[in-house]
Motif scaffolding. Structure first.
Motif, short mmCIF file in Angstrom:
data_model
loop_
_atom_site.label_atom_id
_atom_site.label_comp_id
_atom_site.label_asym_id
_atom_site.label_seq_id
_atom_site.Cartn_x
_atom_site.Cartn_y
_atom_site.Cartn_z
N ARG A 6 0.58 6.02 -0.08
CA ARG A 6 -0.21 7.67 0.33
C ARG A 6 0.26 8.68 -0.31
NH1 ARG A 6 -2.93 10.18 5.48
NH2 ARG A 6 -4.21 11.70 4.24
N ARG A 58 0.76 12.14 -0.93
CA ARG A 58 -0.32 13.64 -0.96
C ARG A 58 0.07 14.49 -2.26
NH1 ARG A 58 -4.68 15.86 2.54
NH2 ARG A 58 -4.42 17.94 2.19
N ALA A 62 1.41 6.96 -6.91
CA ALA A 62 1.11 6.28 -6.22
C ALA A 62 1.17 4.59 -5.95
CB ALA A 62 -0.16 6.51 -5.30
N LEU A 113 -4.64 7.16 -2.05
CA LEU A 113 -4.82 6.24 -1.25
C LEU A 113 -4.44 5.06 -2.30
CD1 LEU A 113 -3.90 4.99 1.20
CD2 LEU A 113 -6.32 4.73 1.53
N ASP A 158 -4.76 14.42 -2.56
CA ASP A 158 -4.69 12.81 -1.74
C ASP A 158 -4.87 11.97 -2.74
OD1 ASP A 158 -3.90 11.42 -0.51
OD2 ASP A 158 -4.94 12.38 1.82
N SER A 187 0.44 -1.09 0.10
CA SER A 187 0.03 -0.03 -0.04
C SER A 187 0.85 1.44 0.44
CB SER A 187 -1.10 -0.23 1.42
OG SER A 187 -0.38 -0.25 2.19
#
Length: 282
Positions: free
Chosen positions: A47, A49, A152, A56, A54, A45
């Motif tokens: 995340r 920004r 991401a 995820l 933003d 995973s």
């Protein structure tokens, strides 16, 4: 957010002077923050920004059957969900078109085996393979979604741990696999995974990393996906059109910035150390 003509003129003049409304130059990005390994139930995973944008990303893995026409390959699928809180434009069914466009662009960008080799996900020819689900949640939209999503996704795939196959038992049509523990896994090879760069033309100049206001002032934009020293896909977004010479300038700028962005990402990932019990979802 809708800009009036005076505000659009202000943005245009700033781009012409190479001094954008937030103080950046035309080839500069806004500040970024990156976290990895923050979703406890996922195999990987991340995340990211990017100013007010933003994103995820969570990666899941399961055993599946290869496609008959591609018996030596695994599978990779992208799913994008636009939170209704990300922007008022996503309320109701407003985010569906954006989600489909992003997922299709990612699928096209990762299609080539020179970008992401699905053969490494094959377990048993024509019988078993790993299937990777990349789930992307847009938490907040502050412009430049494609770039933020691509970074991401690459970080999440880099963070992904694939279990090792310890034993394969075949009994007729039945295939049983014995996999390793989660503590004994291997990482995916994402060195050549693509990075996307959105290039917008405002006035007579091209810029990267447009914010929401600049996206409204753009007369045309493209998203270039670059893997090492080659393009993996090029997408035109919006309703405007670009002259052939302008398109060439956009491709050159996107290529140069993508390489710089990829180097910065790898430099950041190399500094990340494994941690426990951290992340906003643990």
């Amino acid at each position: 957010m809708t800009l009036c003509e005076a505000e659009k003129t202000f943005v245009l003049h700033g781009v012409e002077e190479n001094f954008r409304i937030d103080g950046r130059e035309r080839e500069d990005y806004r500040p970024m923050e990156l976290e990895t390994d923050i979703v406890s139930h996922a195999f990987g995973s991340a995340r990211l920004r990017l100013a007010n944008t933003d994103v995820l990303v969570a990666v899941k893995i399961e055993v599946d059957t290869p496609f008959p026409e591609r018996p030596f390959e695994g599978k990779l699928e992208f799913f994008v969900d636009c939170s209704a809180n990300a922007t008022p434009d996503f309320e109701g069914r407003g985010g569906e078109d954006v989600a489909i466009e992003i997922s299709n662009t990612l699928s096209a960008a990762y299609h080539s085996p020179k970008v992401f080799d699905l053969r490494k996900l094959c377990i048993l020819k024509g019988r078993k393979c790993w299937k990777i689900f990349v789930d992307i949640l847009l938490l907040e939209c502050g412009g430049n979604l494609f770039d933020a999503v691509s970074l991401a996704v690459k970080a999440a795939l880099w963070n992904t741990q694939v279990p090792l196959i310890r034993q394969i038992d075949i009994d007729g049509n039945n295939v049983e696999l014995k996999v390793s523990e989660l503590s004994d896994c291997q990482r995916l090879d994402v060195k050549t995974a693509p990075v996307m760069v959105t290039v917008c033309k405002i006035g007579e100049h091209c810029i990267v990393d447009p914010n929401v206001a600049e996206e409204q002032c753009s007369v045309g934009s493209i998203v270039v996906s670059v893997s090492e020293n080659k393009f993996s896909t090029v997408l035109q977004t919006g309703t405007g059109s670009l002259h052939s010479s302008t398109l060439l300038d956009c491709l050159k700028l996107g290529y140069k910035v993508a390489q710089r962005l990829d180097d910065a990402l790898w430099s950041t990932l190399s500094k990340i150390q494994p941690t426990e019990d951290v992340g906003f979802l643990k």
